[in-house]
Design an enzyme around this catalytic site. Structure first.
Site: not given
Ligand code: AMP
Length: 287
Positions: A32, A37, A148
């Site tokens: 998503y 990402h 982060q």
């Molecule tokens: P997730 O799909 O939420 O597990 O996130 C996948 C990766 O994207 C993880 O390393 C998160 O820390 C990174 N991520 C999610 N949201 C953000 C954001 N707003 N800014 C930077 N990295 C993000």
């Protein structure tokens, strides 16, 4: 761009890259996709020959009453977005492909996982470490990209890499935000219009608490201020506001270098997290 769904396929793609002496950048996600990402992916694109993005909503990092079933999923849309960011392969396996049998061996996160999100989500970081270790073994990346935004996750994965000798360089990317300061998150789609208006208060509370901490060096005062901003500006329920040294996640003292000011707040039913990392001199620090 190719979408791979089996372990055999990802192993073949990795072997081909290794045979060609190409470097591999891994971007682990639960899909998503949003700009956060995609920023990880474009950094990976700049720094590697081959970019592999995993899209896997990992059941072992969700608690029994959490949102595993309802977590937003849209692989068709993700495929287009990932291609536009220069991803070469999406690895989007089924749960059965990744966990064909009940595992008999688990990695248990240590002290860093007992607090913050780990306190309200028992077992969450064990599940994160399980999938990250599996992805590192399958993809054998030269570099892996994490946000982060999940500062505690980054700290714990740094410990995994150190303690288990994974030959991977961790690349940490700053938080990508909406214009009003709300950290981008796949879970933001859960917010109603009214909740969406309240959500930027989390970032405002963190900013004001940071300023207070830099001026007064008083952790209690900074946390009280942050709490008051959430209480005055939202109907939200605070899970935690914490100020800790980073990345070791211990109590702040005069020797602390980097500090993390971290928050988790329920806006309606949606649990949102955010953080700021800085040194007590006030400048933004690099993780
Ligand atoms: P997730 O799909 O939420 O597990 O996130 C996948 C990766 O994207 C993880 O390393 C998160 O820390 C990174 N991520 C999610 N949201 C953000 C954001 N707003 N800014 C930077 N990295 C993000």
């Amino acid at each position: 761009m190719n979408v791979l769904t089996t372990i055999a396929e990802i192993r073949d793609a990795v072997l081909a890259a290794k045979n060609n002496r190409q470097t591999i950048g891994l971007v682990p996600t639960m899909g998503y996709l949003h700009e956060g990402h995609l920023t990880l992916a474009s950094n990976a694109r700049k720094e590697n020959d081959v970019v592999i993005m995993s899209i896997f909503v990992n059941p072992t990092q969700f608690g029994p009453n959490e949102d595993f079933e309802s977590y937003p999923r849209d692989l068709a849309r993700d495929t287009e977005l990932a291609a536009s960011a220069g991803v070469d392969y999406i690895f989007a396996p089924s749960v059965e492909e990744i966990y064909p049998q009940d595992g008999g061996i688990y990695i248990r996160a240590g002290r860093q996982a007992q607090i913050l999100c780990g306190a309200s989500r028992p077992g969450h970081f064990d599940g994160v470490l399980q999938i990250v270790a599996k992805l590192f073994n399958l993809v054998q990346p030269d570099s892996a990209y994490f946000g982060q935004k999940d500062a505690q996750q980054v700290a714990i994965i740094q410990t995994l890499v150190r303690d288990y000798n994974f030959p991977v360089e961790l690349r940490i990317i700053p938080v990508v935000r909406e214009e009003d300061g709300l950290a981008k998150s796949s879970r933001n789609v859960y917010l109603s219009a009214d909740e969406r208006c309240q959500a930027p208060a989390i970032q405002q509370a963190l900013q004001l608490a940071k300023r207070e901490l830099i001026e007064s060096r008083n952790v209690e005062k900074a946390l009280t201020l942050a709490t008051k901003i959430i209480e005055d500006n939202t109907d939200g329920k605070i899970d935690y506001f914490s100020i800790l040294s980073y990345p070791d996640l211990k109590e702040v003292d005069e020797h602390s270098g980097q500090i993390v000011l971290a928050a988790a707040v329920y806006i309606g039913k949606t649990r949102l997290i955010d953080n700021l990392i800085f040194s007590l001199k006030g400048e933004v620090a690099h993780v």
